[in-house]
Scaffold this active site. Structure first.
Site, PDB file in Angstrom:
ATOM      1  N   CYS A 117       7.737   4.430   6.004  1.00 31.06           N
ATOM      2  CA  CYS A 117       6.945   4.190   7.134  1.00 31.06           C
ATOM      3  C   CYS A 117       7.679   3.437   8.030  1.00 31.06           C
ATOM      4  O   CYS A 117       8.510   2.492   7.627  1.00 31.06           O
ATOM      5  CB  CYS A 117       5.789   3.081   6.363  1.00 31.06           C
ATOM      6  SG  CYS A 117       4.852   2.191   7.673  1.00 31.06           S
ATOM      7  N   GLY A 160      -2.166  -9.017  14.858  1.00 35.61           N
ATOM      8  CA  GLY A 160      -1.933 -10.304  15.165  1.00 35.61           C
ATOM      9  C   GLY A 160      -2.047 -11.304  14.039  1.00 35.61           C
ATOM     10  O   GLY A 160      -2.001 -12.447  14.459  1.00 35.61           O
ATOM     11  N   GLY A 199      -0.715 -10.995  10.895  1.00 38.00           N
ATOM     12  CA  GLY A 199       0.266 -10.647  10.160  1.00 38.00           C
ATOM     13  C   GLY A 199      -0.035  -9.798   8.777  1.00 38.00           C
ATOM     14  O   GLY A 199       0.690  -9.856   7.829  1.00 38.00           O
ATOM     15  N   ALA A 210      -0.132  -6.794   8.256  1.00 39.32           N
ATOM     16  CA  ALA A 210       1.196  -5.584   8.000  1.00 39.32           C
ATOM     17  C   ALA A 210       2.246  -6.002   6.953  1.00 39.32           C
ATOM     18  O   ALA A 210       2.595  -5.783   6.107  1.00 39.32           O
ATOM     19  CB  ALA A 210       1.653  -4.811   9.310  1.00 39.32           C
ATOM     20  N   SER A 211       2.589  -7.291   7.421  1.00 39.59           N
ATOM     21  CA  SER A 211       3.613  -8.045   6.813  1.00 39.59           C
ATOM     22  C   SER A 211       3.188  -8.447   5.308  1.00 39.59           C
ATOM     23  O   SER A 211       3.591  -8.173   4.162  1.00 39.59           O
ATOM     24  CB  SER A 211       4.214  -9.203   7.393  1.00 39.59           C
ATOM     25  OG  SER A 211       5.276  -9.913   6.755  1.00 39.59           O
ATOM     26  N   TYR A 232       7.021   1.352  10.283  1.00 35.09           N
ATOM     27  CA  TYR A 232       6.841  -0.300  10.156  1.00 35.09           C
ATOM     28  C   TYR A 232       7.811  -1.089   9.239  1.00 35.09           C
ATOM     29  O   TYR A 232       8.540  -1.940   9.384  1.00 35.09           O
ATOM     30  CB  TYR A 232       5.535  -0.693  10.090  1.00 35.09           C
ATOM     31  CG  TYR A 232       5.497  -2.212   9.901  1.00 35.09           C
ATOM     32  CD1 TYR A 232       5.335  -2.910  10.931  1.00 35.09           C
ATOM     33  CD2 TYR A 232       5.293  -2.750   8.626  1.00 35.09           C
ATOM     34  CE1 TYR A 232       5.296  -4.359  10.888  1.00 35.09           C
ATOM     35  CE2 TYR A 232       5.298  -4.182   8.531  1.00 35.09           C
ATOM     36  CZ  TYR A 232       5.152  -4.933   9.472  1.00 35.09           C
ATOM     37  OH  TYR A 232       5.122  -6.171   9.306  1.00 35.09           O
TER      38      TYR A 232
END
Length: 114
Positions: free
Chosen positions: A87, A61, A63, A65-66, A89
Site C-alpha cells: 500500500c 483528518g 489519523g 489511516a495511521s 500510504y
C-alpha cells in the site's frame, strides 16, 4: 474477530476509535467498517502484505489511516510476521514518519532469532 482500542495499539487515548481485527476478511477496520486496512498473507502465513488502506473523506483528518497501520503492525509483531508495505500510504507516508516499524519490513532474509 477481535477488538483492540487504538490507545492500546499506540494511538491517541482521547476518544480513540476501536479497531476490529476481521481475520475472516483479512482486514483491520473501524466499528462501522467504513475505514479499513486490507492485507494478504504470503509465504505460508509468515508475511503480511498490506495491500490497501482506505479512509472515506467523511473520516479524514482524524489519523485513522495511521491508527489502522499501528493496529496491523502490532498484530504482525505479536505474531512474528514480516510485513510487505504494498500500500502506497504505508510505504510512502506511514513508514517514513514512523521508522521504528521498519524492522518488521520483509527483506527476503530469514529473521534472526538471536
Amino acid at each position: 474477530m477481535s477488538r483492540e482500542t487504538a490507545a492500546a495499539a499506540g494511538g491517541s487515548s482521547t476518544e480513540a476509535p476501536e479497531i476490529i481485527f476481521n481475520d475472516k476478511e483479512r482486514k483491520f477496520e473501524t466499528e462501522d467498517k467504513k475505514a479499513y486496512l486490507e492485507y494478504v498473507l504470503r509465504n505460508g502465513g509468515k508475511v503480511m502484505d498490506i495491500v490497501h488502506t482506505f479512509v472515506p473523506s467523511s473520516k479524514r483528518g482524524q489519523g485513522l489511516a495511521s491508527i489502522l497501520c499501528v493496529s496491523a503492525l502490532n498484530h504482525a509483531q505479536e505474531h512474528s510476521l514480516s510485513v510487505v508495505p504494498s500500500c502506497s500510504y504505508v510505504s510512502d507516508t506511514f513508514l517514513p514518519r514512523n521508522p521504528q516499524w521498519s524492522l518488521l519490513v520483509y527483506t527476503g532474509e530469514p529473521k534472526s532469532h538471536m
